[in-house]
Design a protein around this motif. Structure first.
Motif, PDB file in Angstrom:
ATOM      1  N   GLN A  49       0.744  -1.109   0.074  1.00  0.00           N
ATOM      2  CA  GLN A  49       0.131   0.005  -0.110  1.00  0.00           C
ATOM      3  C   GLN A  49       1.058   1.212  -0.021  1.00  0.00           C
ATOM      4  OE1 GLN A  49      -3.291   0.310  -0.164  1.00  0.00           O
ATOM      5  NE2 GLN A  49      -3.534  -1.931  -0.400  1.00  0.00           N
ATOM      6  N   VAL A  50       2.220   1.133   0.072  1.00  0.00           N
ATOM      7  CA  VAL A  50       3.144   2.382   0.249  1.00  0.00           C
ATOM      8  C   VAL A  50       3.149   3.113  -0.996  1.00  0.00           C
ATOM      9  CG1 VAL A  50       5.522   3.144   0.750  1.00  0.00           C
ATOM     10  CG2 VAL A  50       4.446   1.294   1.942  1.00  0.00           C
ATOM     11  N   ARG A  51       2.828   4.377  -0.927  1.00  0.00           N
ATOM     12  CA  ARG A  51       3.093   5.267  -2.033  1.00  0.00           C
ATOM     13  C   ARG A  51       4.097   6.141  -2.521  1.00  0.00           C
ATOM     14  NH1 ARG A  51      -2.627   6.690  -2.867  1.00  0.00           N
ATOM     15  NH2 ARG A  51      -3.814   4.752  -2.061  1.00  0.00           N
ATOM     16  N   SER A  52       4.884   6.478  -1.099  1.00  0.00           N
ATOM     17  CA  SER A  52       6.196   6.950  -1.202  1.00  0.00           C
ATOM     18  C   SER A  52       6.846   6.974   0.118  1.00  0.00           C
ATOM     19  CB  SER A  52       5.950   8.610  -1.305  1.00  0.00           C
ATOM     20  OG  SER A  52       5.272   9.263  -0.400  1.00  0.00           O
ATOM     21  N   ILE A  53       8.589   6.940  -0.120  1.00  0.00           N
ATOM     22  CA  ILE A  53       9.205   6.847   1.047  1.00  0.00           C
ATOM     23  C   ILE A  53      10.250   7.990   1.074  1.00  0.00           C
ATOM     24  CG2 ILE A  53      11.092   5.344   2.113  1.00  0.00           C
ATOM     25  CD1 ILE A  53       9.753   2.849   0.816  1.00  0.00           C
ATOM     26  N   ASP A  54      10.326   8.702   1.935  1.00  0.00           N
ATOM     27  CA  ASP A  54      11.643   9.764   2.439  1.00  0.00           C
ATOM     28  C   ASP A  54      12.682   8.903   3.093  1.00  0.00           C
ATOM     29  OD1 ASP A  54       9.668  11.352   1.221  1.00  0.00           O
ATOM     30  OD2 ASP A  54       9.461  12.552   3.116  1.00  0.00           O
ATOM     31  N   LEU A  55      13.888   9.062   2.452  1.00  0.00           N
ATOM     32  CA  LEU A  55      14.884   8.062   2.828  1.00  0.00           C
ATOM     33  C   LEU A  55      16.144   9.053   3.107  1.00  0.00           C
ATOM     34  CD1 LEU A  55      15.888   5.180   3.203  1.00  0.00           C
ATOM     35  CD2 LEU A  55      16.561   5.190   0.900  1.00  0.00           C
ATOM     36  N   THR A 114      12.629   8.173   7.148  1.00  0.00           N
ATOM     37  CA  THR A 114      12.196   9.402   7.865  1.00  0.00           C
ATOM     38  C   THR A 114      10.692   9.712   7.891  1.00  0.00           C
ATOM     39  OG1 THR A 114      12.808  10.924   6.340  1.00  0.00           O
ATOM     40  CG2 THR A 114      14.376  10.517   7.689  1.00  0.00           C
ATOM     41  N   ALA A 115      10.038   9.148   6.556  1.00  0.00           N
ATOM     42  CA  ALA A 115       8.735   9.449   6.455  1.00  0.00           C
ATOM     43  C   ALA A 115       8.239   8.355   5.494  1.00  0.00           C
ATOM     44  CB  ALA A 115       8.264  10.735   6.203  1.00  0.00           C
ATOM     45  N   MET A 116       6.744   8.254   5.554  1.00  0.00           N
ATOM     46  CA  MET A 116       6.125   7.072   4.571  1.00  0.00           C
ATOM     47  C   MET A 116       4.920   7.561   4.260  1.00  0.00           C
ATOM     48  SD  MET A 116       5.879   3.051   5.014  1.00  0.00           S
ATOM     49  CE  MET A 116       7.768   2.808   4.942  1.00  0.00           C
ATOM     50  N   GLU A 117       4.412   7.672   2.917  1.00  0.00           N
ATOM     51  CA  GLU A 117       2.945   7.745   2.774  1.00  0.00           C
ATOM     52  C   GLU A 117       2.251   6.212   2.175  1.00  0.00           C
ATOM     53  OE1 GLU A 117      -0.182  10.310  -0.065  1.00  0.00           O
ATOM     54  OE2 GLU A 117       2.029  11.012  -0.194  1.00  0.00           O
ATOM     55  N   PHE A 118       1.169   6.142   2.530  1.00  0.00           N
ATOM     56  CA  PHE A 118       0.532   4.613   2.241  1.00  0.00           C
ATOM     57  C   PHE A 118      -1.033   5.092   2.037  1.00  0.00           C
ATOM     58  CE2 PHE A 118       1.722   4.480   6.707  1.00  0.00           C
ATOM     59  CZ  PHE A 118       0.547   4.226   7.177  1.00  0.00           C
ATOM     60  N   GLY A 119      -1.735   3.929   1.441  1.00  0.00           N
ATOM     61  CA  GLY A 119      -3.179   3.809   1.251  1.00  0.00           C
ATOM     62  C   GLY A 119      -3.762   3.297   2.632  1.00  0.00           C
ATOM     63  N   LEU A 120      -5.043   3.959   2.663  1.00  0.00           N
ATOM     64  CA  LEU A 120      -5.906   3.409   3.714  1.00  0.00           C
ATOM     65  C   LEU A 120      -7.128   2.656   3.171  1.00  0.00           C
ATOM     66  CD1 LEU A 120      -5.751   6.631   5.865  1.00  0.00           C
ATOM     67  CD2 LEU A 120      -4.517   4.691   6.481  1.00  0.00           C
ATOM     68  N   LEU A 121      -7.712   1.865   3.693  1.00  0.00           N
ATOM     69  CA  LEU A 121      -8.805   0.897   3.272  1.00  0.00           C
ATOM     70  C   LEU A 121     -10.155   1.387   3.875  1.00  0.00           C
ATOM     71  CD1 LEU A 121      -7.726  -1.082   1.227  1.00  0.00           C
ATOM     72  CD2 LEU A 121      -5.810  -0.748   3.113  1.00  0.00           C
ATOM     73  N   PRO A 122     -11.154   1.433   3.254  1.00  0.00           N
ATOM     74  CA  PRO A 122     -12.613   1.761   3.837  1.00  0.00           C
ATOM     75  C   PRO A 122     -13.252   0.669   4.735  1.00  0.00           C
ATOM     76  CG  PRO A 122     -12.880   0.987   1.608  1.00  0.00           C
ATOM     77  CD  PRO A 122     -11.235   0.983   1.683  1.00  0.00           C
ATOM     78  N   VAL A 123     -12.574   0.433   5.873  1.00  0.00           N
ATOM     79  CA  VAL A 123     -13.016  -0.323   6.559  1.00  0.00           C
ATOM     80  C   VAL A 123     -13.193   0.187   8.014  1.00  0.00           C
ATOM     81  CG1 VAL A 123     -12.516  -2.595   8.245  1.00  0.00           C
ATOM     82  CG2 VAL A 123     -11.657  -2.274   5.632  1.00  0.00           C
TER      83      VAL A 123
END
Length: 513
Positions: free
Chosen positions: A187-193, A226-235
């Motif tokens: 589900q990960v969209r981006s990573i700060d590294l 240092t940071a990460m963006e990921f998708g969430l689910l409609p649950v």
């Protein structure tokens, strides 16, 4: 936690006799002079600590208290810039780097070197319209679940709300709804590294597919996230809880569970835990001295259909407890009821292509009330969406049908011989499932695996030979000096490379049984 740890007391005493606490165990690692540390402190927002400083012991300690980092330099990072400054300092002074957020998955403790503590970087931001969350390096799952639930959304978290988001996800992330929605890494969209050259980079599958994919499932060793963006689910809710069987029904329950896993839909994720509780007065009377099989259920369908699905398990016989119910997703942590207090433990695991009842019952007997140390055994039913192939990410053994974990709580002051007893018992238990063994899970390695003689084999077993070679090449390209070396699951160096084959220690396990 601090004063009762006789192992650490012995280290501190030995270090004091040597005159250099930071290098008592690893004399080859240099120690920066006070002037260099003062210069670093002026460059960062968070604290810079050395052995003997106020706050040093608290900062280096985490959830796993059997092992603790003993760095020569400790940077309590407050932002990504602090992380970059710390990595640059380590590179300049020849210091290996370890990273810790919560310390749940500490797998290789460092003696000397530089430890980056990211627990201050705990920001969580949910974008309900986009269905995403952005988290900083020190964020824990409980906070993400809470923020997402405000919008009727859920992350692919593990069972313990205190586990760090980043390391869990870098290990793949096998969570509460794993069979339904797959690995958290997917589900990960981006990573700060921050890479070994102290550069801050923003990675996506489009901008740098090789490095981005290697981080997701490959564990640590290629930099500091240092940071990460990921998708969430409609649950927003689920049907879940536990069915608990007493000692007289354990064999029957295990047989029924294995049959049942062949019939359930992908919308149902489950595990079974085998626990013999000690006879201690601080435990509830319902648990004290009892051997139990706890079947944990998480189902995203209706209550009515959930009741129908679990009927074959209830039919096994009288239950010691049954709390299956509809719950808001924010209560999903109550399904497994993981311990929340820091403690010492050792664990190992095997990913399996299948399993039969006789082997599972032998594991139950080996680790039951007659075992030389207390054991918690957990069998996770995998498959479903977890099995979907992905050449882009570094999650190994996606075809595994089960994950078998063995964990033993330890007294931090136990002598080494007791720890060896636990490790030998784990090896004996896992030997019973050898015919089905595919390898290991990155998420479920618990304990000081980086100090094991077979640490390189552990790394290979987590990914398989082909994927391991791919990760080795990326490790050599992005961290040629092996700056990040305190994690046994980092890609081993190509043959002939003299550098260490281990890398960054972190919070790699998904959930404690």
């Amino acid at each position: 936690m601090e004063t009762n740890d006789r192992t650490h007391d012995r280290y501190d005493a030995a270090a004091s006799r040597s005159g250099n606490p930071a290098t008592a165990a690893t004399t080859a690692i240099p120690v920066p002079d006070p002037g260099a540390l003062a210069a670093l402190a002026r460059r960062v927002r968070g604290p810079v600590l050395a052995p003997g400083d106020d706050g040093y012991d608290a900062e280096r300690s985490g959830f796993q208290v059997a092992h603790r980092h003993r760095p020569a330099v400790l940077v309590g990072a407050a932002c990504a810039g602090d992380v970059a400054a710390a990595v640059g300092f380590a590179r300049e002074h020849g210091l290996p780097v370890a990273v810790q957020a919560t310390g749940h998955g500490l797998s290789a403790a460092t003696d000397g070197g530089l430890l980056i503590s990211t627990r201050r970087m705990a920001g969580v931001r949910v974008d309900a319209a986009a269905g995403t969350a952005r988290v900083e390096a020190g964020a824990v799952w409980g906070r993400v679940v809470e923020e997402a639930a405000r919008h009727g959304l859920a992350p692919l978290n593990g069972s313990s709300p205190g586990v760090g988001v980043i390391s869990y996800t870098l290990g793949g992330g096998v969570g509460v709804l794993a069979r339904t929605f797959g690995f958290a890494a997917d589900q990960v969209r981006s990573i700060d590294l921050v890479t070994a050259d102290a550069r801050q980079r923003h990675l996506t599958a489009a901008s740098d597919p090789e490095l981005f994919g290697a981080l997701l499932g490959g564990g640590h060793g290629l930099g500091v996230v240092t940071a990460m963006e990921f998708g969430l689910l409609p649950v927003a809710r689920l049907y879940g809880g536990q069915l608990v069987f007493g000692a007289e029904r354990i064999d029957d329950a295990l047989a029924a569970y294995l049959r049942w896993t062949e019939t359930v839909p992908d919308t149902l994720t489950s595990s079974v835990a085998l626990i013999t509780y000690p006879d201690l007065p601080q435990l509830p009377a319902s648990l004290r001295g009892r051997s139990l099989a706890q079947i944990r259920i998480a189902y995203t369908g209706s209550v009515e259909e959930g009741e129908r699905l679990v009927a074959p398990l209830r039919a096994v016989g009288p239950l010691a407890a049954d709390d299956l119910r509809e719950m808001p997703y924010s209560e999903s942590h109550t399904i497994h009821r993981d311990p929340s207090d820091p403690h010492a433990y050792l664990g190992d695991n095997a990913l399996l292509s299948g399993l039969d009842t006789a082997a599972l019952c032998r594991v139950a007997r080996l680790t039951g009330p007659d075992a030389p140390v207390m054991c918690v055994v957990q069998l996770n039913h995998l498959g479903g969406v977890l099995a979907a192939p992905s050449a882009a990410h570094a999650v190994g053994h996606r075809d595994a049908r089960f994950a078998l974990r063995v964990l033993s709580p330890l007294d931090p002051g136990n002598p080494a011989s007791d720890l060896r007893t636990a490790q030998a018992l784990h090896e004996s238990a896992l030997a019973e499932v050898a015919p089905w063994r595919l390898g290991r899970s990155v998420n479920f390695l618990l304990g000081d695996h980086g100090k094991r003689a077979d640490a390189a084999a552990v790394a290979r077993s987590a990914h398989g030979d082909d994927l391991h070679r791919r990760l080795a090449a990326l490790k050599a390209a992005h961290d040629p000096a092996d700056l990040f070396r305190f994690h046994p699951l980092a890609a081993a160096r190509p043959a002939g490379d003299a550098a260490s084959s281990t890398s960054v220690a972190g919070d790699g396990h998904a959930e404690a049984p």
